[in-house]
Design a protein around this motif. Sequence first.
Motif, PDB file in Angstrom:
ATOM      1  N   PHE A 283       0.588  -1.298   0.003  1.00  0.00           N
ATOM      2  CA  PHE A 283      -0.008   0.035  -0.060  1.00  0.00           C
ATOM      3  C   PHE A 283       0.880   1.386  -0.067  1.00  0.00           C
ATOM      4  CE2 PHE A 283      -2.389   3.059   2.490  1.00  0.00           C
ATOM      5  CZ  PHE A 283      -3.488   3.520   1.602  1.00  0.00           C
ATOM      6  N   PHE A 284       1.682   1.452   1.015  1.00  0.00           N
ATOM      7  CA  PHE A 284       2.404   2.918   1.076  1.00  0.00           C
ATOM      8  C   PHE A 284       3.385   3.028  -0.081  1.00  0.00           C
ATOM      9  CE2 PHE A 284       1.108   2.908   5.803  1.00  0.00           C
ATOM     10  CZ  PHE A 284       0.374   3.866   5.604  1.00  0.00           C
ATOM     11  N   ALA A 285       4.041   1.885  -0.524  1.00  0.00           N
ATOM     12  CA  ALA A 285       5.184   2.060  -1.564  1.00  0.00           C
ATOM     13  C   ALA A 285       4.282   2.384  -2.800  1.00  0.00           C
ATOM     14  CB  ALA A 285       5.944   0.620  -1.617  1.00  0.00           C
ATOM     15  N   ALA A 286       3.179   1.840  -3.006  1.00  0.00           N
ATOM     16  CA  ALA A 286       2.488   2.297  -4.437  1.00  0.00           C
ATOM     17  C   ALA A 286       1.826   3.784  -4.237  1.00  0.00           C
ATOM     18  CB  ALA A 286       1.298   1.201  -4.395  1.00  0.00           C
ATOM     19  N   LEU A 287       1.432   4.194  -2.893  1.00  0.00           N
ATOM     20  CA  LEU A 287       1.104   5.308  -3.039  1.00  0.00           C
ATOM     21  C   LEU A 287       2.242   6.375  -3.254  1.00  0.00           C
ATOM     22  CD1 LEU A 287      -1.567   6.904  -2.407  1.00  0.00           C
ATOM     23  CD2 LEU A 287      -1.008   6.737   0.126  1.00  0.00           C
ATOM     24  N   ARG A 288       3.418   6.099  -2.836  1.00  0.00           N
ATOM     25  CA  ARG A 288       4.667   6.963  -2.922  1.00  0.00           C
ATOM     26  C   ARG A 288       4.798   7.156  -4.484  1.00  0.00           C
ATOM     27  NH1 ARG A 288       8.788   7.868   1.256  1.00  0.00           N
ATOM     28  NH2 ARG A 288       7.694   6.987   3.029  1.00  0.00           N
ATOM     29  N   ARG A 289       4.858   5.777  -4.933  1.00  0.00           N
ATOM     30  CA  ARG A 289       5.047   5.723  -6.465  1.00  0.00           C
ATOM     31  C   ARG A 289       4.204   6.784  -7.355  1.00  0.00           C
ATOM     32  NH1 ARG A 289       6.689   0.296  -5.365  1.00  0.00           N
ATOM     33  NH2 ARG A 289       4.503  -0.450  -6.129  1.00  0.00           N
ATOM     34  N   LEU A 290       2.885   6.577  -6.986  1.00  0.00           N
ATOM     35  CA  LEU A 290       1.994   7.325  -7.859  1.00  0.00           C
ATOM     36  C   LEU A 290       1.995   8.754  -7.458  1.00  0.00           C
ATOM     37  CD1 LEU A 290      -1.648   5.268  -7.352  1.00  0.00           C
ATOM     38  CD2 LEU A 290      -0.122   5.684  -9.240  1.00  0.00           C
ATOM     39  N   ASP A 291       2.443   9.231  -6.122  1.00  0.00           N
ATOM     40  CA  ASP A 291       2.820  10.634  -5.855  1.00  0.00           C
ATOM     41  C   ASP A 291       3.851  10.954  -6.684  1.00  0.00           C
ATOM     42  OD1 ASP A 291       2.260  12.852  -4.442  1.00  0.00           O
ATOM     43  OD2 ASP A 291       3.279  12.288  -2.662  1.00  0.00           O
ATOM     44  N   ALA A 292       4.832  10.177  -7.005  1.00  0.00           N
ATOM     45  CA  ALA A 292       6.157  10.684  -7.816  1.00  0.00           C
ATOM     46  C   ALA A 292       5.706  10.672  -9.076  1.00  0.00           C
ATOM     47  CB  ALA A 292       7.019   9.904  -7.375  1.00  0.00           C
ATOM     48  N   ALA A 293       4.731  10.287  -9.490  1.00  0.00           N
ATOM     49  CA  ALA A 293       4.372   9.792 -10.990  1.00  0.00           C
ATOM     50  C   ALA A 293       3.843  11.229 -11.885  1.00  0.00           C
ATOM     51  CB  ALA A 293       3.321   8.872 -11.372  1.00  0.00           C
ATOM     52  N   GLY A 294       3.724  12.433 -11.377  1.00  0.00           N
ATOM     53  CA  GLY A 294       3.776  13.506 -11.917  1.00  0.00           C
ATOM     54  C   GLY A 294       2.100  13.499 -12.518  1.00  0.00           C
ATOM     55  N   VAL A 295       1.301  12.927 -11.610  1.00  0.00           N
ATOM     56  CA  VAL A 295      -0.417  13.078 -12.067  1.00  0.00           C
ATOM     57  C   VAL A 295      -0.825  14.101 -11.590  1.00  0.00           C
ATOM     58  CG1 VAL A 295      -0.515  10.497 -12.803  1.00  0.00           C
ATOM     59  CG2 VAL A 295      -1.061  11.248 -10.460  1.00  0.00           C
ATOM     60  N   ASP A 296      -2.164  14.493 -11.837  1.00  0.00           N
ATOM     61  CA  ASP A 296      -2.802  15.653 -11.410  1.00  0.00           C
ATOM     62  C   ASP A 296      -3.733  15.189 -10.366  1.00  0.00           C
ATOM     63  OD1 ASP A 296      -2.157  17.195 -13.511  1.00  0.00           O
ATOM     64  OD2 ASP A 296      -3.576  16.384 -14.666  1.00  0.00           O
ATOM     65  N   GLN A 297      -4.054  13.942  -9.986  1.00  0.00           N
ATOM     66  CA  GLN A 297      -4.903  13.422  -9.131  1.00  0.00           C
ATOM     67  C   GLN A 297      -4.579  11.997  -9.058  1.00  0.00           C
ATOM     68  OE1 GLN A 297      -9.148  12.950  -9.844  1.00  0.00           O
ATOM     69  NE2 GLN A 297      -9.610  14.417  -8.209  1.00  0.00           N
ATOM     70  N   ILE A 298      -4.832  11.396  -7.848  1.00  0.00           N
ATOM     71  CA  ILE A 298      -4.735  10.188  -7.497  1.00  0.00           C
ATOM     72  C   ILE A 298      -6.239   9.486  -7.021  1.00  0.00           C
ATOM     73  CG2 ILE A 298      -3.902   8.074  -6.039  1.00  0.00           C
ATOM     74  CD1 ILE A 298      -1.421   9.932  -5.342  1.00  0.00           C
ATOM     75  N   ILE A 299      -6.630   8.447  -7.817  1.00  0.00           N
ATOM     76  CA  ILE A 299      -7.904   7.852  -7.533  1.00  0.00           C
ATOM     77  C   ILE A 299      -7.556   6.476  -6.926  1.00  0.00           C
ATOM     78  CG2 ILE A 299     -10.128   6.842  -8.275  1.00  0.00           C
ATOM     79  CD1 ILE A 299     -10.447   9.338 -10.240  1.00  0.00           C
ATOM     80  N   ALA A 300      -8.142   6.347  -5.640  1.00  0.00           N
ATOM     81  CA  ALA A 300      -7.804   5.199  -4.890  1.00  0.00           C
ATOM     82  C   ALA A 300      -9.458   4.473  -4.730  1.00  0.00           C
ATOM     83  CB  ALA A 300      -7.322   5.316  -3.639  1.00  0.00           C
ATOM     84  N   GLU A 301      -9.405   3.193  -4.987  1.00  0.00           N
ATOM     85  CA  GLU A 301     -10.505   2.248  -4.721  1.00  0.00           C
ATOM     86  C   GLU A 301     -10.644   2.051  -3.379  1.00  0.00           C
ATOM     87  OE1 GLU A 301     -11.597  -1.196  -7.817  1.00  0.00           O
ATOM     88  OE2 GLU A 301      -9.428  -1.141  -7.599  1.00  0.00           O
ATOM     89  N   PRO A 302     -11.881   1.881  -2.992  1.00  0.00           N
ATOM     90  CA  PRO A 302     -12.037   1.694  -1.477  1.00  0.00           C
ATOM     91  C   PRO A 302     -11.888   0.319  -1.319  1.00  0.00           C
ATOM     92  CG  PRO A 302     -14.149   1.987  -2.482  1.00  0.00           C
ATOM     93  CD  PRO A 302     -13.151   2.474  -3.669  1.00  0.00           C
ATOM     94  N   PHE A 303     -11.640  -0.340  -0.039  1.00  0.00           N
ATOM     95  CA  PHE A 303     -11.321  -1.642   0.318  1.00  0.00           C
ATOM     96  C   PHE A 303     -12.612  -2.373   0.883  1.00  0.00           C
ATOM     97  CE2 PHE A 303      -7.409   0.378   0.354  1.00  0.00           C
ATOM     98  CZ  PHE A 303      -6.453  -0.334  -0.579  1.00  0.00           C
ATOM     99  N   PRO A 304     -12.744  -3.690   0.674  1.00  0.00           N
ATOM    100  CA  PRO A 304     -13.975  -4.256   1.710  1.00  0.00           C
ATOM    101  C   PRO A 304     -13.582  -3.869   2.933  1.00  0.00           C
ATOM    102  CG  PRO A 304     -12.563  -6.033   0.141  1.00  0.00           C
ATOM    103  CD  PRO A 304     -12.182  -4.643   0.236  1.00  0.00           C
ATOM    104  N   ASP A 305     -14.524  -3.567   3.830  1.00  0.00           N
ATOM    105  CA  ASP A 305     -14.355  -3.581   5.311  1.00  0.00           C
ATOM    106  C   ASP A 305     -14.529  -4.411   6.102  1.00  0.00           C
ATOM    107  OD1 ASP A 305     -13.925  -0.975   6.612  1.00  0.00           O
ATOM    108  OD2 ASP A 305     -15.842  -0.472   7.021  1.00  0.00           O
ATOM    109  N   GLU A 306     -13.393  -5.374   5.961  1.00  0.00           N
ATOM    110  CA  GLU A 306     -13.007  -6.549   6.739  1.00  0.00           C
ATOM    111  C   GLU A 306     -11.714  -6.789   6.879  1.00  0.00           C
ATOM    112  OE1 GLU A 306     -15.543  -9.133   4.397  1.00  0.00           O
ATOM    113  OE2 GLU A 306     -13.270  -9.597   3.127  1.00  0.00           O
ATOM    114  N   GLY A 307     -11.208  -7.514   7.665  1.00  0.00           N
ATOM    115  CA  GLY A 307      -9.676  -7.931   7.880  1.00  0.00           C
ATOM    116  C   GLY A 307      -8.969  -6.608   7.977  1.00  0.00           C
TER     117      GLY A 307
END
Length: 322
Positions: A283-307
């Motif tokens: 999770f956090f490493a992927a978020l970092r890569r997207l943050d460094a990818a030069g995009v205008d916005q990050i869209i994140a899918e919600p997760f099932p609310d379990e585990g």
Amino acid sequence: MTCSIGTDVQHAAAILRDGGLVAFATETVYGLGADALNPQSVARVFEAKQRPKFDPLIVHVAELAQLDSLVKQVPPMAEQLAAAFWPGPLTMVLEKESIVPDLVTAGLTTVAVRIPAHPLALDLLRKANIPVAAPSANPFGRISPTTAAHVAEQLGDEIDYILDGGPSQVGVESTVLQLTADAPLLLRPGGLALEDIEAVIGPVSIPNPDARPELTAQHSPGRLPKHYAPRTPLVIQNIDSMDVKAGTRIGLLAFSTPSDVSDFTAVEVLSADGNLNEAATHFFAALRRLDAAGVDQIIAEPFPDEGLGRALNDRLKRAAQK
Ligand code: AMP
Ligand code: MG
């Protein structure tokens, strides 16, 4: 970056004993450690991270026996949980002994403690032979580090040594559980699933932050609405219901493999077949890569609310705060 990265546990332990700062691998995320009983060392942690003093730290120990000097008592539920889940990603909040400096606990009468499961962290704690206060090794409010390189990028100038234990296997912070009243209280969803805890001690109360924000703040002062934040604006959205404006560069943080990625400039898939534990690891490493990818916005899918989905949704919600 000026501090060195290595696997010299003896050296790292000596730094901690001398009052220095060592970032170290744990199974949740990398921690920024200092001698928990030395207020001057603990003050350096707050300075390095620019963390507000009202946000208490978690104290890490190697053995259950070390708890006795830190807390007034270990209630039976805490004993059960320790037997079931320590070492592991569970932090317990208990009544503190006076030996624990107020700075560590932000003036509260309680202290948060855990035994981490990473072999290198345990070796460090044993060799240092002191309780170690350690928040995540990132500047306050930003994305948590899951590799030594992440720590070096953000805090390399502020600390004395980084103990490199490879990528964190759990990938999100520990679950924080308060055990000072009759009913156990979930202060932060994290790397140990609520279902696993309830299987051992029965029902756990979950404070509702929307209904009583002041109550949540009182129980867990560090649970700020905005946290874990990338610099790029982040929005939580189901990709099926998305409507992408032409010309916008969007990065997608996908839980599992999406059917169509043509709208996106950059895509990170957390777990091809939708496994929540695997998604947490990345999770956090992927978020970092997207943050460094030069995009205008990050869209994140919600997760099932379990585990571990609860912890991931919690981190996403805070990362999305403006
Ligand atoms: P971090 O070190 O960044 O993983 O955050 C630790 C979090 O644990 C804090 O932000 C608090 O929300 C919580 N915490 C730590 N100590 C206590 C305590 N004594 N009472 C309640 N919550 C605590
Ligand atoms: Mg943190």
